[in-house]
Design an enzyme around this catalytic site. Structure first.
Site, PDB file in Angstrom:
ATOM      1  N   ASP A   1      -6.726  35.157  24.855  1.00 39.21           N
ATOM      2  CA  ASP A   1      -7.751  36.206  24.778  1.00 39.21           C
ATOM      3  C   ASP A   1      -7.615  37.016  23.492  1.00 39.21           C
ATOM      4  O   ASP A   1      -6.572  36.997  22.834  1.00 39.21           O
ATOM      5  CB  ASP A   1      -7.615  37.172  25.960  1.00 39.21           C
ATOM      6  CG  ASP A   1      -8.065  36.574  27.277  1.00 39.21           C
ATOM      7  OD1 ASP A   1      -8.370  35.362  27.313  1.00 39.21           O
ATOM      8  OD2 ASP A   1      -8.102  37.309  28.276  1.00 39.21           O
ATOM      9  N   ASP A   2      -8.683  37.737  23.167  1.00 35.19           N
ATOM     10  CA  ASP A   2      -8.694  38.802  22.154  1.00 35.19           C
ATOM     11  C   ASP A   2      -8.710  38.332  20.711  1.00 35.19           C
ATOM     12  O   ASP A   2      -8.520  39.136  19.804  1.00 35.19           O
ATOM     13  CB  ASP A   2      -7.512  39.769  22.348  1.00 35.19           C
ATOM     14  CG  ASP A   2      -7.599  40.523  23.666  1.00 35.19           C
ATOM     15  OD1 ASP A   2      -8.570  40.300  24.408  1.00 35.19           O
ATOM     16  OD2 ASP A   2      -6.697  41.324  23.957  1.00 35.19           O
TER      17      ASP A   2
ATOM     18  N   HIS B   1     -15.614  36.724  25.444  1.00 34.02           N
ATOM     19  CA  HIS B   1     -14.785  37.814  25.976  1.00 34.02           C
ATOM     20  C   HIS B   1     -15.418  39.168  25.660  1.00 34.02           C
ATOM     21  O   HIS B   1     -14.727  40.128  25.353  1.00 34.02           O
ATOM     22  CB  HIS B   1     -13.379  37.703  25.372  1.00 34.02           C
ATOM     23  CG  HIS B   1     -12.301  38.386  26.153  1.00 34.02           C
ATOM     24  ND1 HIS B   1     -12.194  38.292  27.521  1.00 34.02           N
ATOM     25  CD2 HIS B   1     -11.266  39.173  25.746  1.00 34.02           C
ATOM     26  CE1 HIS B   1     -11.129  38.979  27.919  1.00 34.02           C
ATOM     27  NE2 HIS B   1     -10.564  39.537  26.870  1.00 34.02           N
TER      28      HIS B   1
ATOM     29  N   HIS C   1      -2.403  35.985  24.565  1.00 28.02           N
ATOM     30  CA  HIS C   1      -3.274  36.722  23.644  1.00 28.02           C
ATOM     31  C   HIS C   1      -3.016  36.290  22.204  1.00 28.02           C
ATOM     32  O   HIS C   1      -1.907  35.845  21.864  1.00 28.02           O
ATOM     33  CB  HIS C   1      -3.067  38.225  23.798  1.00 28.02           C
ATOM     34  CG  HIS C   1      -3.494  38.734  25.140  1.00 28.02           C
ATOM     35  ND1 HIS C   1      -2.727  38.573  26.266  1.00 28.02           N
ATOM     36  CD2 HIS C   1      -4.626  39.385  25.547  1.00 28.02           C
ATOM     37  CE1 HIS C   1      -3.362  39.097  27.317  1.00 28.02           C
ATOM     38  NE2 HIS C   1      -4.506  39.597  26.896  1.00 28.02           N
TER      39      HIS C   1
END
Length: 242
Positions: A46-47, A96, A198
């Site tokens: 993610d991110d 996201h 992440h």
């Protein structure tokens, strides 16, 4: 006085978000096809994208495995080549939101979906592919209802939470050895492992832990797959309607 009150409110909100994030992995998620091979793992990040996303790609390529990257739309500017590389090298791209700002994205279903559509268009303009796999920032727990899910499905979106996670999203300075232990714990839920990690610019320790995590699952005989539109959805229990 006003400044003190605003600071207090901000602190309480931050604590709420972090506690929610920590508690979410303890909730048994729902996989729509529990018969799926339990010797399968999805490495999800993610991110991103960020400067470290490229380093993670180098590691994945070294071990000849693929990952799934849930991207934040407003971080793509300046990292366009990374997004193109993700697509070119056969990794999966997910959405996201555009801002990842808690109050904004969860102010309404319309705002949430709008942010996903904005990021989808940015990715499409760069790669020619319109991703429809999404992940809720901080997880879907206590946010996703049946009505919300139906609305997302009407926009052809599919939701993917996780059943195992590194705490790098809570503390980017978590030592690599601890991240490794978190990523290799037994999974309580049925079906494949969906590992949350992440890849923004702060996650150097994630890069350090990742090779050993991959080795662990390879030695255990796991097959590495990417999440795409054919992957059964996997989300936390739906919020009850009021």
């Amino acid at each position: 006085m006003k400044k003190i009150i605003l600071t207090y409110i901000s602190t309480v909100l931050t604590i709420f978000i972090v506690l929610n994030y920590i508690l979410v992995p303890k909730v048994k998620a729902i996989t729509l096809d529990s018969s799926m091979d339990e010797k399968t793992i999805y490495l999800t990040f993610d991110d991103g994208p960020s400067v470290l996303t490229g380093e993670i790609l180098d590691i994945l390529n070294k071990f000849e495995v693929k990952g799934t990257f849930f991207l934040i739309g407003n971080q793509i500017k300046g990292q366009e080549e990374i997004v193109k590389r993700l697509h070119k090298e056969g990794h999966s791209i997910g959405l996201h939101t555009y801002t990842h700002e808690y109050k904004k994205i969860y102010s309404s279903q319309q705002r949430f979906i709008s942010e996903m559509l904005t990021t989808q268009k940015i990715v499409d303009d760069l790669t020619g592919v319109k991703p429809n796999i999404i992940r809720f920032p901080f997880g879907s727990n206590k946010k996703l209802s049946q009505i919300f899910l139906n609305n997302l499905h009407n926009h052809n979106f599919k939701v993917y939470d996780w059943n195992l996670f590194m705490s790098d999203g809570i503390n980017c300075k978590t030592p690599p050895y601890k991240l490794y232990k978190e990523a290799t714990k037994p999974v309580e839920s049925e079906g494949p492992v969906i590992l949350l990690m992440h890849c923004d610019y702060t996650h150097k320790n994630t890069c350090k832990a990742l090779p050993e995590v991959i080795k662990f699952y390879k030695d255990k005989g796991y097959e590495f797959k990417v999440i795409d539109e054919t992957t059964p959805e996997h989300y936390f229990p739906l919020k009850k309607q009021v």
